[in-house]
Scaffold this active site. Structure first.
Site: not given
Length: 427
Positions: A121, A254-255, A258, A262, A265, A268
Site C-alpha cells: 500500500t 462495518f455497522l 464499539g 485498529g 491497515c 496507517k
C-alpha cells in the site's frame, strides 16, 4: 506461471501461498533467514486461518522461499510486498521498499524487460517516483511497472484472496495488464460471484486502496458516533444499526459500534492519505474526524466502567488483545489504550487472548496474563471485552452465576444483557 514475491510478511506470505494454490510456481524472497526456513519447512510465519495448510501442501513443490534475489531472474513477474510503515507525521516510510527495489534491480540487471508489480500500500505516485528510480539505481531500467493493491483482512485473508469482490490492475502498458490477467486468470475464472476486474492507471490503483480503507474507517467511526448518541438517550445502538442496514445504500457491514477500529491497515492508511492530502494543500476534514472519533472510543469504554466501579487497586480483566478475532496481530489494537487507561486509573490489569498473549506480553510486560478467560475473570471487579472472539460468547452462563465483575462489552459479544454494560442491570 513463474512468480516471485519480494517480502514474506502478512501480505507476501498469504499471496505466495495462494498463488501456489492457483497452480503457479512461486518463489518468496526475504532477507530474514528464519522466515525463509519456516516457509521451506512447510509452516506459516504468521497466524492466519487456512495459511499453514496451504504452505504445508505446496512447500518444496509449488512454493519455496529464499534469501537470494537472483531467484527472480527465472520468473515472469515479481510482486513487491514490502512494509511501508508510518512515520511520526503519518507519512509512509518507503525506505524498506526502496531497499528491496534496489536489490531487485541488481538481480535483474542485464535483462531486457521484467514486469514488476507493487503489491504494498503506497500513496499515489510512489510506483513511478520511488520504485522505478530505485530499480534503476540497482542497475535495471527495463521494468514494466504495475500496481495491484491487496484487500486482505487479517483473520480471513486466505478466503478474501480466493473469493475477492474485485481485482485491480494498475498499469500504463498493455504488457503489464496481460501478465496480471494471466496471473489472476485461475482465480477470476474459479471465484464465486464473478469478481470485478478493474483496469486503471498506476496512481488510480494506488489511490483505490486508500479510498477503500478510508471509506470503511469513516463508516465505523460514523456508527460509533451514532452509537455514542444512542447511549445518551438510552437507545439500543445495535437495533438502530440493524434497521438502517436494510437500506442497500448503507448495508450491514462495518455497522457494529464499539471500541473502534485498529490493525495495521486502517490506522496507517488513514494517517498516510491525510498526510498526503495535506502535502497537496487539502484539508481532509471527514477522514480526520473519523480518526478523532476512533481515538476517543477506548476512553469512552473506560468511562462506562468508571460509572460503576472505582478500579483503583482493583483487579480488572481485559479480554481480547489482538485487534480483531482470527489473528495474533496487535498492531493498532484497542487493547493497548484500554490497558494504559486502566493502569492510569490504578487498576491491577489481568488479560487473556486465545493467540495474541505472547506478542502483547512483549509490549506490556506489567500485565498479568492467564491461559483462559475464566481465570482472568476470577476475582475481578471489572472486565472489558476488546476483541470479539467467539469463545467469549460462551461466557454468558459464567456471568449468570457471578455477582461480579461489572462487564463493559466493547464488541457486543455477550448476548444476554440489556445494554453495553452488563451486570444484571440496565443502563
Amino acid at each position: 506461471m513463474n512468480v516471485s514475491i519480494v517480502g514474506s510478511g502478512y501480505v507476501g506470505t498469504t499471496v505466495a501461498a495462494c498463488f501456489a494454490d492457483l497452480g503457479h510456481s512461486v518463489v518468496n524472497v526475504d532477507v530474514d533467514e528464519d522466515i525463509v526456513d519456516t516457509i521451506n519447512d512447510g509452516r506459516a510465519p504468521i497466524h492466519e486461518p487456512g495459511l499453514e495448510e496451504r504452505i504445508a501442501e505446496h512447500a518444496g513443490d509449488q512454493l519455496r522461499a529464499t534469501t537470494d534475489y537472483d531467484a527472480v531472474r527465472e520468473t515472469d513477474v515479481t510482486f513487491l510486498a514490502l512494509p511501508t510503515p508510518s512515520e511520526e507525521d503519518g507519512r509512509i516510510d518507503t525506505s524498506i521498499m526502496q531497499a528491496g527495489a534496489e536489490s531487485l534491480g541488481e538481480a535483474l540487471a542485464g535483462k531486457d524487460d521484467h514486469v514488476v508489480v507493487v503489491k504494498s500500500t503506497v500513496v499515489p505516485g510512489t510506483t513511478e517516483d520511488v520504485v522505478a528510480p530505485a530499480l534503476e539505481r540497482g542497475g535495471f531500467d527495463g521494468a514494466t511497472l504495475a500496481m495491484n493493491p491487496e484487500f486482505l483482512r487479517m483473520g480471513t485473508a486466505v478466503e478474501d484472496f480466493l473469493h475477492p469482490d474485485k481485482v485491480v490492475y494498475g498499469a500504463t502498458d498493455e504488457a503489464a495488464y496481460d501478465v496480471l490477467h494471466d496471473v489472476y486468470e485461475p482465480l477470476v475464472d474459479a471465484a464465486d460471484g464473478d469478481p470485478a476486474v478493474v483496469e486503471t492507471g498506476l496512481r488510480e490503483a494506488e489511490m483505490i486502496k486508500y479510498a477503500n480503507n478510508g471509506f470503511l474507517a469513516a463508516k465505523v467511526s460514523l456508527i460509533n458516533d451514532i452509537g455514542n448518541i444512542c447511549k445518551e438517550f438510552g437507545v439500543d445502538a445495535y437495533k438502530v444499526a440493524d434497521a438502517i442496514a436494510h437500506d442497500d445504500r448503507i448495508s450491514g457491514q462495518f455497522l457494529r459500534s464499539g471500541v473502534g477500529w485498529g490493525g495495521s491497515c486502517f490506522p496507517k492508511d488513514t494517517a498516510a492519505i491525510i498526510s498526503a492530502a495535506k502535502d497537496e494543500g487539502y484539508d481532509p476534514a471527514v477522514l480526520e474526524a473519523a480518526v478523532e472519533v476512533n481515538d476517543r472510543q477506548p476512553e469512552r469504554l473506560l468511562s462506562l466502567l468508571d460509572d460503576h466501579v472505582d478500579v483503583d487497586g482493583e483487579r480488572v480483566a481485559v479480554l481480547g488483545l489482538s485487534f480483531k478475532p482470527g489473528t495474533d496481530d496487535i498492531r493498532g489494537t484497542r487493547a493497548i489504550p484500554v490497558i494504559d487507561g486502566l493502569h492510569d486509573r490504578g487498576a491491577d490489569v489481568v488479560a487473556y487472548d486465545p493467540v495474541a498473549t505472547e506478542k502483547m506480553a512483549e509490549k506490556r510486560p506489567d500485565v498479568e496474563y492467564t491461559d483462559s478467560a475464566r481465570a482472568a475473570l476470577d476475582g475481578a471487579s471489572g472486565a472489558v471485552f476488546v476483541t470479539d472472539w467467539d469463545e467469549f460468547a460462551a461466557l454468558d452462563e459464567e456471568f449468570d452465576a457471578m455477582a461480579e465483575p461489572v462487564v463493559v462489552d466493547g464488541r457486543r459479544i455477550v448476548e444476554r444483557r440489556d445494554g453495553i454494560t452488563y451486570d444484571g442491570l440496565t443502563w
